[in-house]
Design a protein around this motif. Structure first.
Motif, PDB file in Angstrom:
ATOM      1  N   ASP A 274       0.812  -1.212   0.000  1.00  0.00           N
ATOM      2  CA  ASP A 274       0.000   0.000   0.000  1.00  0.00           C
ATOM      3  C   ASP A 274       0.854   1.275   0.000  1.00  0.00           C
ATOM      4  OD1 ASP A 274      -2.504   0.979  -0.285  1.00  0.00           O
ATOM      5  OD2 ASP A 274      -2.869   1.251   1.850  1.00  0.00           O
TER       6      ASP A 274
ATOM      7  N   TRP B  71      -7.444  -5.842   7.069  1.00  0.00           N
ATOM      8  CA  TRP B  71      -8.385  -4.990   6.329  1.00  0.00           C
ATOM      9  C   TRP B  71      -9.636  -4.669   7.130  1.00  0.00           C
ATOM     10  CZ3 TRP B  71     -12.554  -8.167   6.082  1.00  0.00           C
ATOM     11  CH2 TRP B  71     -12.332  -9.544   5.987  1.00  0.00           C
TER      12      TRP B  71
ATOM     13  N   SER C  29     -13.552  -5.051   1.160  1.00  0.00           N
ATOM     14  CA  SER C  29     -13.341  -3.971   2.117  1.00  0.00           C
ATOM     15  C   SER C  29     -12.244  -3.009   1.676  1.00  0.00           C
ATOM     16  CB  SER C  29     -12.970  -4.559   3.487  1.00  0.00           C
ATOM     17  OG  SER C  29     -11.699  -5.154   3.393  1.00  0.00           O
ATOM     18  N   HIS C  30     -11.595  -3.307   0.559  1.00  0.00           N
ATOM     19  CA  HIS C  30     -10.514  -2.431   0.090  1.00  0.00           C
ATOM     20  C   HIS C  30     -11.085  -1.084  -0.359  1.00  0.00           C
ATOM     21  CE1 HIS C  30      -6.937  -1.122  -2.056  1.00  0.00           C
ATOM     22  NE2 HIS C  30      -6.294  -2.108  -1.474  1.00  0.00           N
ATOM     23  N   ASP C  31     -10.321  -0.024  -0.101  1.00  0.00           N
ATOM     24  CA  ASP C  31     -10.749   1.336  -0.517  1.00  0.00           C
ATOM     25  C   ASP C  31     -11.123   1.367  -2.002  1.00  0.00           C
ATOM     26  OD1 ASP C  31      -9.957   2.096   1.946  1.00  0.00           O
ATOM     27  OD2 ASP C  31      -8.136   3.145   1.314  1.00  0.00           O
ATOM     28  N   CYS C  32     -10.369   0.604  -2.797  1.00  0.00           N
ATOM     29  CA  CYS C  32     -10.576   0.662  -4.249  1.00  0.00           C
ATOM     30  C   CYS C  32     -11.871  -0.017  -4.688  1.00  0.00           C
ATOM     31  CB  CYS C  32      -9.381   0.047  -4.981  1.00  0.00           C
ATOM     32  SG  CYS C  32      -7.894   1.037  -4.802  1.00  0.00           S
ATOM     33  N   GLN C  34     -14.685   0.844  -3.114  1.00  0.00           N
ATOM     34  CA  GLN C  34     -15.732   1.814  -2.766  1.00  0.00           C
ATOM     35  C   GLN C  34     -16.144   2.599  -4.014  1.00  0.00           C
ATOM     36  OE1 GLN C  34     -16.690   1.339   0.410  1.00  0.00           O
ATOM     37  NE2 GLN C  34     -15.008  -0.120   0.356  1.00  0.00           N
ATOM     38  N   VAL C  37     -14.106   5.716  -5.450  1.00  0.00           N
ATOM     39  CA  VAL C  37     -12.883   5.386  -4.705  1.00  0.00           C
ATOM     40  C   VAL C  37     -12.404   6.619  -3.937  1.00  0.00           C
ATOM     41  CG1 VAL C  37     -10.438   4.800  -4.981  1.00  0.00           C
ATOM     42  CG2 VAL C  37     -12.183   3.540  -6.232  1.00  0.00           C
ATOM     43  N   ASP C  38     -12.458   7.764  -4.596  1.00  0.00           N
ATOM     44  CA  ASP C  38     -12.036   9.011  -3.961  1.00  0.00           C
ATOM     45  C   ASP C  38     -13.168  10.016  -4.156  1.00  0.00           C
ATOM     46  OD1 ASP C  38     -10.997  11.504  -3.350  1.00  0.00           O
ATOM     47  OD2 ASP C  38      -9.000  11.036  -4.112  1.00  0.00           O
TER      48      ASP C  38
END
Lengths: 370, 184, 69
Positions: A274, B71, C29-32, C34, C37-38
Motif C-alpha cells: 500500500d 483490512w 473492504s478495500h478502498d478501491c 468503494q 474510490v475518492d
C-alpha cells in the motif's frame, strides 16, 4: 467595513483550521488535505485551491471543506471569441465552504448530513443534504436514500438590480449488492427538479433575418422548470487482490428533451504494501440536443439558447492517477496524489466551435493524525 | 410484426438463460457449522515465520483464538488491547493465537512489525480454519480454557468491550490456577 | 427498457442467494472497491462535467453556481 472576497476566504480558512484543531482533541483520528486543481480549455481556465479537514471516532465523523474557483475567461488558444457569451470577459473568484457530519447509529445504519454555501460576485448558492444508509440481507446489500435542497441567487455584475432565484430539490436512491467475494453490483437512481432562473444572464442569442448578419440579439431564455432523471447501473470487480475494475453506464433524461449516455471504465492498482496506487480511467459521453435548441434562430422563439451544453455533442476522456504513501513518519503517513485528465469535446450543431480539447490536472497532499 | 415478436421472445428467452447461469454461479456452498461455546475445536496452521502451530498443543493454557484481518478496522483497533493483555498476563499462562485470514501476507507482516505484536500470528489465507470456525463477524475471539473448551465467544470489537474480555480472561486464568493447585 | 429492468431485478434476485462470509471480504473492504474510490476527486470530476455537459449532475450533484457559464 467591507470585506474583500480574498480576506473573507483567508478568515474562513483560518476559522476552519482552528475549529479542526479544537475538535481534533475530542477525536481518535484527524486528516487534513490541501489540494490544487487546474482546468483549461478553449473557454477559459479554472484554478481551484482547496483545504479539507476530517475528524472522526468510532461513531462520529465531522468534515469541513473550503475551496475557491479562480475563473479566468481570457483564453490564449481560442481562435474565435465566444460571440454568444460576455461572461468570458470576466475574471472572478468563487468561494465554497462545506460542513458535514456522518453518524454511525448502529453497525448497520449510518446517517450523513451537510450544508454547502458558495459565493461569487454574481451568484450565491446554499444547499442542504441528508442521507441514510442501511446494510440489509445480512450485510450483503446496502440501501442509501438521500435528499437535498438548494437555493441559488443569480445576479449580474453589471446590473445591481438584476436578481433571480433558483430552487433545486433532489432525491437519490442507491442499492449495492455483494455478488461474490470479488464482485459488487450497484444501481443508482436520481431525480431532481429545478425551478427558477436557469439561463445564463450574460448570454445573448442572435436572431437572423435570412442574411449572415444577426437582425437582433436577445437574452437567452430557458424554461423555468427542469425535471431531471438519471439511472446508473455499475459493477465493481476485483479479479486480483491488487487490481480493481469499475465499470458503469449512466442513462440521463430530462423534460427539456436532453438524453445522455455515459460509459465509464476505471482500473486501479494498489500494491501489497500500500505504498503506491495507480489508476486509469476512460469515459465516453454522448447527448442529443434540447428540444428548443437551434443551431441558428431565423425567427424569434420564446425559448432560445446558445448553451453548448444543450447542443448535440459527445466527449471522450482519458486520464490517470498516481497516489504515493511513503513511510516518512511512523504514525502520520502522508498521501500525495497526482491526477491528469484530457477530454475531447465534439459539437455537432454548435456554431461557435466544432471541437475543443480540455486538460485537467491536480495535486493533493493528505496528512493523517492518530 | 411477427418478426418483431419472434425477436422479442428470443431476447426474453436469452434473459432466462442468463438468469439460470447467474444463479448457478452465485449460489455458493452453505456455511459449515460454527464453533461456539462448549465446543472443543482444533486446528493446525503455520505462523508468519513458517512454524507449525496446533491449538491442542496449548492444552493446559488459557488461549484466546482471535480470527482477524488487517483490512478490518475493528480488528486493527483490537490489537493494542491484545498486546497489553498478553504483556500483562502471558506469565500467568495466557496464550494468544491471532489467526489472520488476509490474502495479502505482506500487509500482515507489516502490521505485526508496525504494532510490535508479541504473540503468535498464524496464517489462514486459504480460509480452511475460518471455514471450520465460521465466525459470525470480524473479528471474533474465542476464549478457550485449559481443557481446550470454548468458554466464551466475542464478536466484533469496540473499546468498551476491553473490560469485559479482560474479566473473562482473568476468570479463566483463576480457574486454571485453582485446577493446578488442586492437582498438586 | 422493461427487459433491462427485468434483467437488473433478476441479477439482484440471483445475487441475494449468495452468501459471502465475513472472513471472505478482504477485497470487498478495500478502498478501491468503494464507489467512488475518492469522493473528493469524484466531486471535482462531476463539477467539470456539469460545466461542459447537459446531462451531468444527478447522482454526483455539485450544487450551487458553477461560475463558469
Amino acid at each position: 467595513m467591507q470585506l474583500s472576497a480574498s480576506s473573507a476566504g483567508t478568515l474562513l480558512l483560518t476559522a476552519l483550521a482552528l475549529a479542526a484543531v479544537c475538535v481534533a482533541a475530542c477525536f481518535d483520528r484527524a486528516t487534513t488535505t490541501a489540494s490544487y486543481q487546474h482546468h483549461q480549455d478553449d473557454t477559459g481556465r479554472i484554478s481551484t485551491p482547496e483545504v479539507r479537514s476530517t475528524v472522526d471516532n468510532e461513531e462520529l465523523q465531522l468534515n469541513t471543506r473550503w475551496s475557491a474557483d479562480v475563473i479566468s475567461g481570457a483564453t490564449p488558444v481560442a481562435a474565435a471569441p465566444d460571440a454568444y457569451s460576455r461572461a468570458s470577459e470576466f475574471e472572478q473568484t468563487r468561494h465554497e465552504a462545506q460542513v458535514g457530519a456522518n453518524w454511525q447509529q448502529s453497525a448497520e445504519q449510518q446517517w450523513a448530513g451537510g450544508v454547502t454555501a458558495s459565493h461569487e460576485p454574481d451568484y450565491d448558492a446554499l444547499a442542504l443534504s441528508t442521507a441514510v444508509s442501511r446494510d440489509i440481507l445480512d450485510r450483503h446489500a446496502t440501501v442509501i436514500v438521500g435528499a437535498d435542497a438548494g437555493f441559488d441567487h443569480v445576479g449580474r455584475v453589471d446590473d445591481p438590480l438584476f436578481s433571480r432565484s433558483l430552487w433545486t430539490v433532489g432525491v437519490a436512491v442507491e442499492f449495492s449488492h455483494i455478488i461474490n467475494p470479488q464482485l459488487v453490483a450497484h444501481l443508482g437512481w436520481d431525480f431532481e427538479t429545478r425551478s427558477g432562473f436557469q439561463s445564463n444572464p450574460y448570454r445573448w442569442v442572435p436572431v437572423y433575418d435570412g442574411s449572415h448578419r444577426p437582425a437582433l440579439m436577445l437574452h437567452e431564455q430557458h424554461p423555468h422548470r427542469r425535471v431531471r432523471n438519471a439511472m446508473e447501473p455499475m459493477v465493481v470487480w476485483a479479479p486480483h487482490h491488487e487490481l480493481f475494475v469499475h465499470m458503469g453506464y449512466r442513462f440521463y433524461a430530462d423534460d427539456w428533451g436532453v438524453r445522455g449516455h455515459t460509459g465509464q471504465l476505471r482500473l486501479f492498482h494498489a500494491d501489497d504494501s500500500d505504498r503506491y496506487r495507480t489508476g486509469v480511467r476512460l469515459r465516453g459521453y454522448t447527448q442529443n440536443d434540447a428540444r428548443f435548441y437551434r443551431e441558428r434562430y431565423d425567427d424569434v422563439q420564446t425559448l432560445r439558447t446558445g448553451d453548448p451544453r444543450l447542443s448535440r455533442m459527445y466527449s471522450l476522456t482519458a486520464g490517470g492517477r498516481l497516489e504515493l504513501r511513503p513511510e516518512l513518519f511512523d504514525r502520520h503517513r502522508p498521501r500525495l496524489s497526482l491526477n491528469y485528465d484530457a477530454t475531447l469535446y465534439r459539437y455537432a450543431n454548435y456554431p461557435v466551435r466544432s471541437s475543443m480539447l480540455a486538460h485537467s490536472w491536480g495535486l493533493n497532499l493528505t496528512m493523517e493524525w492518530k | 410484426m411477427n418478426h418483431l415478436k419472434t425477436t422479442s421472445s428470443r431476447s426474453v428467452g436469452s434473459i432466462w438463460i442468463w438468469i439460470g447461469a447467474l444463479l448457478t454461479l452465485t449460489v455458493g456452498p452453505g456455511a459449515s457449522a460454527e464453533v461456539t461455546v462448549g465446543d472443543q475445536p482444533d486446528f493446525e496452521l503455520t505462523d508468519l515465520d513458517g512454524e507449525s502451530v496446533t491449538l491442542s498443543e496449548h492444552r493446559g493454557d488459557v488461549v484466546i483464538v482471535d480470527i482477524w484481518a488487517t483490512w478490518c478496522d475493528p480488528c486493527r483497533q483490537s490489537m493494542p488491547f491484545y498486546r497489553r493483555l498478553y504483556d500483562e498476563r502471558s506469565d500467568d499462562g495466557l496464550v494468544i493465537l491471532a489467526i489472520s485470514v488476509d490474502e495479502n501476507q505482506t500487509a500482515v507482516a507489516d502490521f505485526r512489525r508496525e504494532h510490535r505484536l508479541p504473540f503468535s500470528v498464524l496464517v489462514d489465507n486459504d480460509h480452511k480454519t475460518a471455514d471450520a470456525f465460521s465466525p459470525p463477524g470480524m473479528p471474533t475471539s474465542y476464549l478457550i480454557d485449559a481443557d481446550g473448551v470454548v468458554r466464551y465467544r466475542h464478536v466484533g470489537f469496540r473499546q468498551n468491550d476491553a473490560d469485559k474480555l479482560e474479566r473473562y480472561v482473568d476468570r479463566l486464568l483463576d480457574e486454571s490456577n485453582e485446577h493446578e493447585e488442586t492437582d498438586r | 427498457m422493461p427487459k433491462l429492468f427485468v434483467l437488473i431485478a433478476a441479477v439482484v434476485l440471483a445475487a441475494s442467494c449468495t452468501s459471502v462470509e465475513p472472513w471472505e471480504r478482504e477485497r470487498l473492504s478495500h478502498d478501491c472497491m468503494q464507489v467512488p474510490v475518492d469522493a473528493d476527486q469524484a466531486r471535482t470530476e462531476a463539477k467539470t462535467e456539469a460545466t461542459r455537459e447537459g446531462a451531468a449532475g444527478g447522482i454526483q450533484r455539485t450544487g450551487g453556481g458553477c461560475g463558469c457559464n
